[in-house]
Design an enzyme around this catalytic site. Structure first.
Site, PDB file in Angstrom:
ATOM      1  N   HIS A   1      14.017  88.148   5.123  1.00 39.80           N
ATOM      2  CA  HIS A   1      14.904  87.125   4.546  1.00 39.80           C
ATOM      3  C   HIS A   1      14.278  86.533   3.286  1.00 39.80           C
ATOM      4  CE1 HIS A   1      16.041  87.366   8.849  1.00 39.80           C
ATOM      5  NE2 HIS A   1      17.248  87.329   8.331  1.00 39.80           N
TER       6      HIS A   1
ATOM      7  N   LYS B   1      25.843  90.352  -2.216  1.00 37.04           N
ATOM      8  CA  LYS B   1      27.006  89.871  -2.965  1.00 37.04           C
ATOM      9  C   LYS B   1      26.739  89.936  -4.458  1.00 37.04           C
ATOM     10  CE  LYS B   1      29.501  87.136   0.342  1.00 37.04           C
ATOM     11  NZ  LYS B   1      28.905  86.261   1.320  1.00 37.04           N
TER      12      LYS B   1
ATOM     13  N   LYS C   1      19.817  97.678  -1.058  1.00 41.00           N
ATOM     14  CA  LYS C   1      20.307  96.756  -0.030  1.00 41.00           C
ATOM     15  C   LYS C   1      21.650  96.165  -0.484  1.00 41.00           C
ATOM     16  CE  LYS C   1      18.388  92.744   2.390  1.00 41.00           C
ATOM     17  NZ  LYS C   1      18.752  92.653   3.671  1.00 41.00           N
TER      18      LYS C   1
ATOM     19  N   HIS D   1      30.023  91.348   9.131  1.00 45.40           N
ATOM     20  CA  HIS D   1      29.781  92.334   8.072  1.00 45.40           C
ATOM     21  C   HIS D   1      29.691  93.738   8.665  1.00 45.40           C
ATOM     22  CE1 HIS D   1      25.604  92.493   9.287  1.00 45.40           C
ATOM     23  NE2 HIS D   1      25.398  91.221   8.977  1.00 45.40           N
TER      24      HIS D   1
ATOM     25  N   HIS E   1      27.572  94.446  11.797  1.00 40.08           N
ATOM     26  CA  HIS E   1      28.176  94.016  13.060  1.00 40.08           C
ATOM     27  C   HIS E   1      29.241  95.027  13.498  1.00 40.08           C
ATOM     28  CE1 HIS E   1      27.268  89.820  11.230  1.00 40.08           C
ATOM     29  NE2 HIS E   1      26.234  90.247  11.904  1.00 40.08           N
TER      30      HIS E   1
ATOM     31  N   CYS F   1       9.409  85.561   4.202  1.00 36.74           N
ATOM     32  CA  CYS F   1       9.711  86.506   5.275  1.00 36.74           C
ATOM     33  C   CYS F   1      10.257  87.777   4.622  1.00 36.74           C
ATOM     34  CB  CYS F   1      10.758  85.913   6.213  1.00 36.74           C
ATOM     35  SG  CYS F   1      11.425  87.151   7.334  1.00 36.74           S
TER      36      CYS F   1
ATOM     37  N   CYS G   1      10.727  80.983  10.084  1.00 35.97           N
ATOM     38  CA  CYS G   1      11.798  81.588   9.283  1.00 35.97           C
ATOM     39  C   CYS G   1      13.119  81.344   9.997  1.00 35.97           C
ATOM     40  CB  CYS G   1      11.580  83.090   9.101  1.00 35.97           C
ATOM     41  SG  CYS G   1      13.043  83.878   8.387  1.00 35.97           S
TER      42      CYS G   1
ATOM     43  N   CYS H   1      15.221  84.615  10.788  1.00 33.63           N
ATOM     44  CA  CYS H   1      14.850  85.302  12.037  1.00 33.63           C
ATOM     45  C   CYS H   1      14.920  84.337  13.207  1.00 33.63           C
ATOM     46  CB  CYS H   1      13.425  85.836  11.967  1.00 33.63           C
ATOM     47  SG  CYS H   1      13.137  87.058  10.692  1.00 33.63           S
TER      48      CYS H   1
HETATM   49  N1  MSP Z   1      21.864  86.991  17.075  1.00 32.00           N
HETATM   50  C1  MSP Z   1      20.895  87.999  16.920  1.00 32.00           C
HETATM   51  C2  MSP Z   1      20.994  89.035  18.014  1.00 32.00           C
HETATM   52  C3  MSP Z   1      20.856  88.491  19.405  1.00 32.00           C
HETATM   53  S1  MSP Z   1      21.089  89.712  20.601  1.00 32.00           S
HETATM   54  C4  MSP Z   1      20.639  89.014  22.037  1.00 32.00           C
HETATM   55  C5  MSP Z   1      21.058  88.710  15.577  1.00 32.00           C
HETATM   56  N2  MSP Z   1      22.256  88.616  14.995  1.00 32.00           N
HETATM   57  S2  MSP Z   1      22.637  89.266  13.580  1.00 32.00           S
HETATM   58  O1  MSP Z   1      24.002  88.906  13.367  1.00 32.00           O
HETATM   59  O2  MSP Z   1      21.713  88.837  12.582  1.00 32.00           O
HETATM   60  O3  MSP Z   1      22.443  90.811  13.647  1.00 32.00           O
HETATM   61  C6  MSP Z   1      22.958  91.571  14.663  1.00 32.00           C
HETATM   62  C7  MSP Z   1      22.814  93.044  14.467  1.00 32.00           C
HETATM   63  O4  MSP Z   1      23.344  93.467  13.225  1.00 32.00           O
HETATM   64  C8  MSP Z   1      21.391  93.577  14.551  1.00 32.00           C
HETATM   65  O5  MSP Z   1      21.350  94.680  15.461  1.00 32.00           O
HETATM   66  C9  MSP Z   1      21.123  94.071  13.162  1.00 32.00           C
HETATM   67  O6  MSP Z   1      20.247  95.169  13.158  1.00 32.00           O
HETATM   68  C10 MSP Z   1      22.504  94.496  12.743  1.00 32.00           C
HETATM   69  N3  MSP Z   1      22.608  94.645  11.309  1.00 32.00           N
HETATM   70  C11 MSP Z   1      22.464  93.691  10.338  1.00 32.00           C
HETATM   71  N4  MSP Z   1      22.560  94.295   9.120  1.00 32.00           N
HETATM   72  C12 MSP Z   1      22.779  95.621   9.290  1.00 32.00           C
HETATM   73  C13 MSP Z   1      23.005  96.706   8.429  1.00 32.00           C
HETATM   74  N5  MSP Z   1      23.014  96.577   7.113  1.00 32.00           N
HETATM   75  N6  MSP Z   1      23.229  97.913   8.995  1.00 32.00           N
HETATM   76  C14 MSP Z   1      23.289  98.101  10.359  1.00 32.00           C
HETATM   77  N7  MSP Z   1      23.088  97.098  11.201  1.00 32.00           N
HETATM   78  C15 MSP Z   1      22.760  95.879  10.690  1.00 32.00           C
HETATM   79  O7  MSP Z   1      20.128  89.333  15.130  1.00 32.00           O
END
Ligand code: MSP
Length: 507
Positions: free
Chosen positions: A146, A299, A296, A17, A20, A143, A125, A128
């Site tokens: 989530h 979907k 936020k 998304h 990422h 949580c 959770c 997390c």
């Molecule tokens: N797998 C763990 C990270 C392990 S690192 C050793 C994880 N994964 S995640 O896919 O849930 O999220 C990864 C990153 O995406 C986090 O830095 C999180 O802050 C970021 N984001 C998730 N939603 C976001 C937004 N809406 N905006 C910006 N970044 C966001 O956590």
């Protein structure tokens, strides 16, 4: 000089998304900046393949876990490739070498008697992948991060890492290294997290509940807690525990979202201290993207911005530009497909692309398709040239996350100035009179050379479009050399390249 930049490794329980895409694109911009100023770079990004929620996502699709992980791994990699993220290393935690190193790290800590086995009753959770205290939950017992995923009650025997013996040392490290966590607000938040005694950290999951993970080296009935295993990627990528990892490791900067400050700011440093490994150089924390109006993204609301859809319709640079230009480091930033389109049309299209195509087309039709030779420079020419050098200077020194939007603001401001200069000098009037023809050539030359400088700087942010623009200008591109914002690089009387519309208007 070396610089090692990491992004989080992303859970693969769903498609990639915008969050990422964001962190990996920002890491790429930092990388391009540091390469341009002469550093040797290592950028890692990738996927976090273990843990309960990945395991359940595969089961929900009725897929074999390996097939599922391969499918998602490809999907994430494809998004980063399409977004021009120039990662050096794409992490997959299912890699054998990674698993062996994780087990080695656990054994080292276990041998120091810093891991204990005990029973735990409490709340978990899955979102997390963390045990929660009652004070971590909302009034409804959910949580806060989530709310749609129900927390689970667990009563399990597990292995725990002793955390409290390291708390004071970590606080001292933060005090001695003001740059360890940036920006300041998140440094303060971390200090708050460390202001009370720390509970032991559960670092295992019984195989009866989770099988997708690294087996504990000292108890085959358990797998490693997904966060312990995931954090270790940062070290295993640079070859730890083999010699040679230390040079890169000493420069390591983790880019992370605000929601994962605790694992990176508390768990990770303490794991490293327990294993006798130095801490990374820096945590660069960013806030999140939310939908228009601060809502936020979800979907059900229909305000989710899909990175691939944007790349398909507007191109990678439209998304890269928006993310880089509009991120705020201290609060959440808003994003929507409409905002991206508007910014693309008004800034990339109207302010930058349009000036390039007007000046280049003018040369094509009036100066035989060549960069015209300039005559003496006027005060206005000198002023705009100096302003452009000043505006792009930020990209010729080391930048950190918050510098990116700041530097781009300066670029946009100077593009406004360049448009004003062009309109005031009015080359289409100057060309009408033989007496002012030389002046016309000078204005076009100054405009093209200034644009060349702007696009050289923008190679760090929108590399594909910037390279196309430089090809149109037939400007020399010098990869591998330290970049300096110099004037008069454009060859006078050289042929321009083929002109194309860099940023076609989006409807
Ligand atoms: N797998 C763990 C990270 C392990 S690192 C050793 C994880 N994964 S995640 O896919 O849930 O999220 C990864 C990153 O995406 C986090 O830095 C999180 O802050 C970021 N984001 C998730 N939603 C976001 C937004 N809406 N905006 C910006 N970044 C966001 O956590």
């Amino acid at each position: 000089m070396k610089s090692y930049i990491t992004t989080p490794i992303y859970y693969v329980n769903g498609s990639p998304h915008i969050g990422h895409a964001f962190t990996s694109v920002m890491a790429d911009i930092l990388k391009r900046n540091r390469l341009a100023i002469g550093y040797e770079l290592l950028l890692s990004t990738g996927v976090d393949e273990h843990g309960q929620k990945n395991q359940e996502a595969a089961a929900d699709l009725g897929m074999e876990i390996k097939d599922y992980l391969d499918m998602r791994g490809k999907e994430f990699r494809a998004v980063f490739d399409r977004l021009d993220v120039s990662y050096d290393y794409f992490v997959r935690t299912s890699r054998e070498g990674h698993k062996t190193a994780v087990a080695g790290m656990e054994q080292t800590i276990f041998d120091k008697d810093l891991i204990v086995k005990k029973q735990y009753t409490g709340t978990y959770c899955k979102g997390c992948e963390e045990f929660k205290r009652e004070s971590d939950l909302t009034e409804e017992g959910q949580c806060p991060l989530h709310p749609t995923m129900k927390v689970e009650q667990t009563d399990e025997t597990n292995y725990f890492l002793k955390m409290e013996p390291f708390r004071e040392r970590l606080l001292l490290h933060i005090a001695d290294n003001p740059d360890f966590v940036q920006p300041q607000a998140f440094r303060n938040e971390l200090k708050r997290m460390l202001s009370e005694p720390l509970e032991d950290l559960c670092i295992s999951r019984p195989k009866t509940r989770v099988t997708l993970g690294v087996e504990l080296p000292f108890d085959p009935d358990f797998v490693t807690y997904v966060w312990f295993d995931a954090l270790a990627n940062y070290l295993t990528n640079v070859g730890w525990p083999d010699e040679g990892y230390a040079d890169w490791w000493a420069t390591c900067e983790h880019l992370i979202g605000k929601d994962i400050l605790k694992p990176h700011g508390v768990y990770w440093p303490i794991m490293l201290m327990a294993a006798g490994i130095p801490l990374p150089k820096k945590l660069s924390v960013h806030s999140h993207w939310v939908g228009a109006g601060g809502v936020k993204m979800s979907k059900s609301i229909g305000n989710v911005v899909d990175p691939i859809e944007i790349v398909d319709t507007l191109g990678a640079d439209a998304l890269r530009w928006y993310l880089a230009r509009h991120m705020r480091s201290d609060s959440d930033s808003q994003i929507s497909v409409d905002f991206i389109k508007q910014t693309y049309n008004s800034e990339l299209g109207n302010k930058i692309g349009n000036l390039l195509s007007r000046a280049a087309k003018f040369s094509k039709s009036r100066f035989d398709g060549k960069v015209p030779a300039a005559g003496p420079l006027s005060a206005e020419d000198e002023a705009i040239r100096a302003a452009v050098v000043e505006a792009v200077k930020g990209f010729s020194t080391w930048i950190d996350l918050p510098d990116i939007p700041h530097n781009l603001q300066k670029v946009i401001t100077v593009c406004d100035d360049m448009n004003t200069y062009f309109a005031e000098q009015a080359p289409w009037e100057l060309i009408k009179n033989p007496e002012t023809e030389e002046r016309c050539r000078t204005v076009i030359y100054v405009t093209l050379d200034c644009l060349r400088l702007v696009f050289e700087a923008l190679r760090q942010v929108i590399p594909t479009s910037a390279d196309k623009a430089l090809a149109m200008l037939n400007a020399p591109v010098s990869d591998g050399e330290v970049w300096k914002p110099a004037l008069d690089v454009l060859g006078q009387e050289t042929d321009l390249g083929e002109i194309e519309n860099l940023f076609p208007r989006a409807q």
